[in-house]
Design a protein around this motif. Structure first.
Motif, PDB file in Angstrom:
ATOM      1  N   UNK A 116       0.811  -1.225   0.000  1.00 18.63           N
ATOM      2  CA  UNK A 116       0.000   0.000   0.000  1.00 18.63           C
ATOM      3  C   UNK A 116       0.838   1.265   0.000  1.00 18.63           C
ATOM      4  N   UNK A 117       2.158   1.124  -0.024  1.00 19.41           N
ATOM      5  CA  UNK A 117       3.023   2.311  -0.095  1.00 19.41           C
ATOM      6  C   UNK A 117       2.645   3.173  -1.292  1.00 19.41           C
ATOM      7  N   UNK A 118       2.188   2.525  -2.357  1.00 20.42           N
ATOM      8  CA  UNK A 118       1.797   3.255  -3.564  1.00 20.42           C
ATOM      9  C   UNK A 118       0.577   4.136  -3.343  1.00 20.42           C
ATOM     10  N   UNK A 119      -0.125   3.949  -2.213  1.00 18.89           N
ATOM     11  CA  UNK A 119      -1.303   4.757  -1.915  1.00 18.89           C
ATOM     12  C   UNK A 119      -0.952   6.162  -1.437  1.00 18.89           C
ATOM     13  N   UNK A 120       0.310   6.371  -1.085  1.00 18.29           N
ATOM     14  CA  UNK A 120       0.723   7.708  -0.619  1.00 18.29           C
ATOM     15  C   UNK A 120       0.985   8.561  -1.862  1.00 18.29           C
ATOM     16  N   UNK A 121      -0.046   9.064  -2.434  1.00 15.84           N
ATOM     17  CA  UNK A 121       0.066   9.781  -3.716  1.00 15.84           C
ATOM     18  C   UNK A 121       0.752  11.134  -3.590  1.00 15.84           C
ATOM     19  N   UNK A 122       0.941  11.616  -2.353  1.00 15.71           N
ATOM     20  CA  UNK A 122       1.599  12.910  -2.142  1.00 15.71           C
ATOM     21  C   UNK A 122       3.088  12.768  -1.874  1.00 15.71           C
ATOM     22  N   UNK A 123       3.588  11.527  -1.812  1.00 19.40           N
ATOM     23  CA  UNK A 123       4.978  11.283  -1.414  1.00 19.40           C
ATOM     24  C   UNK A 123       5.956  11.815  -2.461  1.00 19.40           C
ATOM     25  N   UNK A 124       6.890  12.651  -2.015  1.00 19.72           N
ATOM     26  CA  UNK A 124       7.904  13.220  -2.898  1.00 19.72           C
ATOM     27  C   UNK A 124       9.314  12.721  -2.584  1.00 19.72           C
ATOM     28  N   UNK A 125       9.556  12.354  -1.325  1.00 21.86           N
ATOM     29  CA  UNK A 125      10.887  11.852  -0.942  1.00 21.86           C
ATOM     30  C   UNK A 125      10.751  10.542  -0.186  1.00 21.86           C
ATOM     31  N   UNK A 126      11.518   9.537  -0.632  1.00 21.34           N
ATOM     32  CA  UNK A 126      11.537   8.241   0.027  1.00 21.34           C
ATOM     33  C   UNK A 126      12.982   7.820   0.219  1.00 21.34           C
ATOM     34  N   UNK A 127      13.346   7.544   1.466  1.00 20.48           N
ATOM     35  CA  UNK A 127      14.717   7.145   1.774  1.00 20.48           C
ATOM     36  C   UNK A 127      14.694   5.802   2.494  1.00 20.48           C
ATOM     37  N   UNK A 128      15.105   4.755   1.791  1.00 18.26           N
ATOM     38  CA  UNK A 128      15.205   3.405   2.351  1.00 18.26           C
ATOM     39  C   UNK A 128      16.648   2.909   2.284  1.00 18.26           C
ATOM     40  N   UNK A 129      17.592   3.814   2.298  1.00 19.59           N
ATOM     41  CA  UNK A 129      18.999   3.450   2.233  1.00 19.59           C
ATOM     42  C   UNK A 129      19.437   2.727   3.503  1.00 19.59           C
ATOM     43  N   UNK A 130      20.487   1.895   3.357  1.00 16.94           N
ATOM     44  CA  UNK A 130      21.054   1.234   4.515  1.00 16.94           C
ATOM     45  C   UNK A 130      20.161   0.172   5.123  1.00 16.94           C
ATOM     46  N   UNK A 131      19.424  -0.569   4.290  1.00 14.04           N
ATOM     47  CA  UNK A 131      18.584  -1.660   4.754  1.00 14.04           C
ATOM     48  C   UNK A 131      19.057  -2.973   4.131  1.00 14.04           C
ATOM     49  N   UNK A 132      18.182  -3.965   4.068  1.00 20.84           N
ATOM     50  CA  UNK A 132      18.535  -5.267   3.505  1.00 20.84           C
ATOM     51  C   UNK A 132      17.721  -5.578   2.254  1.00 20.84           C
ATOM     52  N   UNK A 133      17.438  -4.570   1.459  1.00 20.18           N
ATOM     53  CA  UNK A 133      16.640  -4.771   0.256  1.00 20.18           C
ATOM     54  C   UNK A 133      17.470  -5.500  -0.797  1.00 20.18           C
ATOM     55  N   UNK A 134      16.981  -6.635  -1.245  1.00 15.38           N
ATOM     56  CA  UNK A 134      17.672  -7.382  -2.295  1.00 15.38           C
ATOM     57  C   UNK A 134      17.022  -7.184  -3.654  1.00 15.38           C
ATOM     58  N   UNK A 135      15.768  -6.733  -3.639  1.00 15.66           N
ATOM     59  CA  UNK A 135      15.010  -6.495  -4.873  1.00 15.66           C
ATOM     60  C   UNK A 135      14.399  -5.104  -4.801  1.00 15.66           C
ATOM     61  N   UNK A 136      14.409  -4.403  -5.906  1.00 14.81           N
ATOM     62  CA  UNK A 136      13.788  -3.084  -5.990  1.00 14.81           C
ATOM     63  C   UNK A 136      12.286  -3.243  -5.731  1.00 14.81           C
ATOM     64  N   UNK A 137      11.743  -2.618  -4.671  1.00 14.76           N
ATOM     65  CA  UNK A 137      10.313  -2.763  -4.365  1.00 14.76           C
ATOM     66  C   UNK A 137       9.444  -2.216  -5.507  1.00 14.76           C
ATOM     67  N   UNK A 138       8.656  -3.088  -6.125  1.00 14.94           N
ATOM     68  CA  UNK A 138       7.870  -2.698  -7.286  1.00 14.94           C
ATOM     69  C   UNK A 138       6.832  -1.636  -6.968  1.00 14.94           C
ATOM     70  N   UNK A 139       6.331  -1.611  -5.726  1.00 22.10           N
ATOM     71  CA  UNK A 139       5.303  -0.637  -5.381  1.00 22.10           C
ATOM     72  C   UNK A 139       5.811   0.805  -5.472  1.00 22.10           C
ATOM     73  N   UNK A 140       7.122   0.960  -5.367  1.00 23.67           N
ATOM     74  CA  UNK A 140       7.695   2.307  -5.495  1.00 23.67           C
ATOM     75  C   UNK A 140       7.442   2.862  -6.894  1.00 23.67           C
TER      76      UNK A 140
END
Length: 361
Positions: A116-140
């Motif tokens: 549901x991250x895609x529901x934040x239609x007003x989002x302009x900045x997203x910072x998920x650096x320094x985590x354990x993401x192995x795949x680019x989250x498609x919802x972004x």
């Protein structure tokens, strides 16, 4: 400027100045349960006017997720939950009218990012650096309002072809991952002015990067780049180019590769050089297509052609009058290499200084 750190540790709120009504509960050793209790008390205290709070800073606590009560803050624009050891982003965050979400330096994995991250239609900045993401989250990819995307310091191996959907993107930070190639669709991000790809495993860049007419900063240090696409010269507004710790500057490529041409290539070269006429009715279709696939030598004093067999040559090229960069050219023979070098003695003698300028970029 030396460039951005590979973990994406940039704390600026690019989407605008920090709102005036800020709730700063950072460095309080809060866990998820105690945070929920404190937020509940705040919401029930009519004197605190919690409905007017526009930013909540919860960095450097002990949160594993964010309690659902966060959704009761209906005017909140900024949430910062960095440096918590979080293992999951709460769906409740996606119910807030955010412009900025910062969750860097946690333990988030690709499947712990809510759909549901895609529901934040007003989002302009997203910072998920320094985590354990192995795949680019498609919802972004379904958040077209995004202007600033920080995904550095993760374990991602690729950028999806659909990155073009983020047509409003101005900053794309992918440093400190495990990228081996960049999709050509990156060239469709027409508003991009900063592309940070440092500390990956890139061996080349797509020529489409030259379509990023607004690009000002291109950080490529600590990769495996051996050459750059000649099209990069079209980026007239580029003011920051970082290339240090790449093979093209650590071991400057001057090796000539030239194997004996095949009989087919020798015959085809003669036909093209002497303009001998041919047609699809006179020669087999595969030979006809081969002849039409001739490449002309880049040495201006040579009229030669080549097909499969070529000589690789690195030449310094002026870049915006600021410094010179090494670009790969293909020539038809080793003699052309000698002619080019003879005309480039000054460039060769200045190569060390030029390379230093590239490093400083």
């Amino acid at each position: 400027m030396e460039g951005y750190p590979s973990d994406g540790s940039c704390d600026e709120y690019h989407a605008g100045a920090l709102p005036k009504r800020v709730l700063d509960w950072s460095y309080l050793m809060l866990n998820t349960q105690t945070l929920a209790q404190n937020l509940e008390a705040l919401c029930n205290d009519e004197r605190r006017h919690s409905e007017h709070i526009e930013a909540i800073i919860l960095s450097n606590n002990q949160l594993t997720t964010v309690p659902h009560i966060i959704s009761r803050f209906t005017h909140i624009k900024v949430i910062n939950v960095s440096n918590n050891g979080m293992v999951r982003l709460s769906e409740a965050i996606c119910e807030c009218p955010l412009t900025t979400l910062i969750a860097k330096n946690n333990l988030l994995e690709s499947d712990s990012i809510p759909k549901s991250l895609a529901n934040i239609t007003s989002l302009m900045e997203l910072n998920l650096s320094g985590n354990n993401l192995s795949v680019f989250p498609e919802q972004i990819l379904e958040i077209p309002s995004l202007k600033y995307l920080f995904l550095g310091g993760n374990r991602m191996t690729e950028i999806p072809q659909e990155i073009w959907k983020l047509h409003s993107l101005q900053v794309l930070y992918m440093g400190g991952n495990q990228l081996t190639e960049i999709p050509a669709s990156v060239g469709e991000l027409e508003h991009l002015h900063s592309l940070i790809l440092c500390d990956n495993m890139l061996e080349s860049l797509p020529a489409s990067v030259a379509n990023l007419r607004l690009l000002k900063s291109l950080l490529l240090h600590k990769n495996q780049l051996k050459t750059l696409p000649p099209e990069i010269i079209a980026l007239k507004g580029l003011s920051e180019l970082s290339l240090r710790d790449n093979p093209l500057v650590v071991r400057f490529v001057r090796d000539m590769t030239h194997n004996p041409p095949s009989m087919l290539e020798l015959a085809a070269r003669i036909i093209k050089i002497h303009s001998i006429p041919y047609s699809s009715e006179e020669v087999p279709q595969n030979v006809f297509e081969y002849l039409n696939g001739a490449h002309y030598c880049l040495n201006p004093k040579c009229k030669g052609v080549f097909f499969d067999n070529r000589v690789e040559h690195i030449k310094f090229v002026d870049f915006c009058g600021k410094y010179r960069i090494p670009l790969l050219h293909y020539l038809c023979s080793s003699k052309c290499m000698e002619n080019v070098n003879a005309n480039s003695a000054e460039e060769c003698s200045l190569s060390n200084d030029m390379m230093k300028k590239v490093l400083l970029g």
